[in-house]
Design a protein around this motif. Structure first.
Motif, short mmCIF file in Angstrom:
data_model
loop_
_atom_site.label_atom_id
_atom_site.label_comp_id
_atom_site.label_asym_id
_atom_site.label_seq_id
_atom_site.Cartn_x
_atom_site.Cartn_y
_atom_site.Cartn_z
N GLU A 80 3.63 2.59 -8.88
CA GLU A 80 3.06 3.89 -9.22
C GLU A 80 3.16 4.18 -10.72
O GLU A 80 2.22 4.70 -11.32
CB GLU A 80 3.74 5.01 -8.42
CG GLU A 80 3.03 6.34 -8.52
CD GLU A 80 1.66 6.36 -7.84
OE1 GLU A 80 0.99 7.40 -7.95
OE2 GLU A 80 1.24 5.37 -7.23
N ARG A 106 13.33 6.90 -5.38
CA ARG A 106 12.78 5.69 -4.73
C ARG A 106 13.55 5.30 -3.48
O ARG A 106 12.98 4.72 -2.56
CB ARG A 106 12.75 4.54 -5.71
CG ARG A 106 11.58 4.62 -6.65
CD ARG A 106 11.39 3.34 -7.43
NE ARG A 106 10.31 3.53 -8.37
CZ ARG A 106 10.49 3.88 -9.64
NH1 ARG A 106 11.70 4.04 -10.13
NH2 ARG A 106 9.46 4.06 -10.44
N HIS A 119 13.15 7.50 0.86
CA HIS A 119 12.48 7.19 2.12
C HIS A 119 13.20 6.13 2.96
O HIS A 119 12.93 5.98 4.14
CB HIS A 119 11.03 6.75 1.85
CG HIS A 119 10.91 5.38 1.28
ND1 HIS A 119 11.11 5.10 -0.05
CD2 HIS A 119 10.64 4.19 1.89
CE1 HIS A 119 10.96 3.80 -0.24
NE2 HIS A 119 10.67 3.23 0.89
N ASN A 158 0.85 -1.19 0.00
CA ASN A 158 0.00 0.00 0.00
C ASN A 158 0.89 1.24 0.00
O ASN A 158 1.15 1.84 1.02
CB ASN A 158 -0.93 0.00 1.21
CG ASN A 158 -1.97 1.09 1.13
OD1 ASN A 158 -2.04 1.83 0.15
ND2 ASN A 158 -2.78 1.21 2.16
N GLY A 159 1.38 1.58 -1.17
CA GLY A 159 2.25 2.73 -1.34
C GLY A 159 2.58 2.91 -2.81
O GLY A 159 2.12 2.15 -3.66
N ARG A 160 3.38 3.91 -3.11
CA ARG A 160 3.71 4.22 -4.50
C ARG A 160 4.68 3.20 -5.09
O ARG A 160 4.32 2.39 -5.89
CB ARG A 160 4.32 5.62 -4.60
CG ARG A 160 3.34 6.72 -4.37
CD ARG A 160 4.06 8.04 -4.51
NE ARG A 160 3.17 9.16 -4.26
CZ ARG A 160 3.57 10.41 -4.29
NH1 ARG A 160 4.82 10.71 -4.56
NH2 ARG A 160 2.72 11.37 -4.05
#
Length: 188
Positions: free
Chosen positions: A17, A107, A110, A11-13
């Motif tokens: 994405e 990418r 984070h 549940n994230g990019r």
């Protein structure tokens, strides 16, 4: 009518994405199944769906596709976003790979410590402003069209818009020196 593609990812990019972005201008509705536990991931492994033991995975046209580049290439070809001939595809591939190089810097952001994030943010801004965005600015100037390749939206355009907006999230003034890229974003 074929089934909606099903996207399997966290549940994230992340790497999914770009796939979401490419499906959007094609007008393709899709479902998402988020990997919310280790057990869910293990189930996909046991099923044999994750050839290289990693996601993203997209179920489309009876296939369980893995490897982001392969998925994007398939979607671009299927939905007429991959140029009209082999030469246009070569240009699209080249431009997409340039965008991917820039996105790879983002990418990892984070995953870094706060101190490393500051250095990485400076690197993202520097590379975007001196290495990548000048190239795309020149391509648009030389091509004299609203698109990077040919006379219609392609995979390369979608990837570049995603990259520009992603870099702008990190460095809001990044486009101040790139008038054509500003106009390009405005068109889309």
């Amino acid at each position: 009518m074929s089934e909606k593609p099903k996207l399997h990812y966290f549940n994230g990019r992340g790497r999914m994405e770009s796939i979401r972005w490419l499906l959007a201008p094609a007008g393709v509705e899709f479902e998402e199944e988020f990997l919310e536990s280790r057990e869910w991931y293990e189930m996909l492994l046991q099923d044999g769906a994750l050839l290289f033991q990693q996601v993203p995975m997209v179920e489309i046209d009876g296939m369980k596709m893995v490897q982001t580049r392969a998925i994007l290439s398939y979607i671009a070809g299927k939905y007429n976003l991959y140029g009209k001939d082999l030469k246009e595809r070569a240009w699209i591939d080249m431009y997409v790979e340039g965008v991917r190089d820039l996105m790879d810097l983002i990418r990892v952001h984070h995953k870094l410590s706060p101190q490393e994030q500051q250095k990485n943010l400076a690197l993202i801004g520097e590379k975007a402003a001196t290495r990548y965005f000048p190239v795309y600015e020149k391509i648009l100037k030389d091509h004299k069209d609203d698109f990077l390749v040919g006379n219609q939206l392609t995979w390369a355009d979608v990837q570049l818009i995603e990259a520009i907006l992603t870099v702008e999230e990190k460095v809001p003034t990044i486009l101040s020196e790139f008038l054509l890229l500003q106009l390009y974003c405005f068109v889309f």
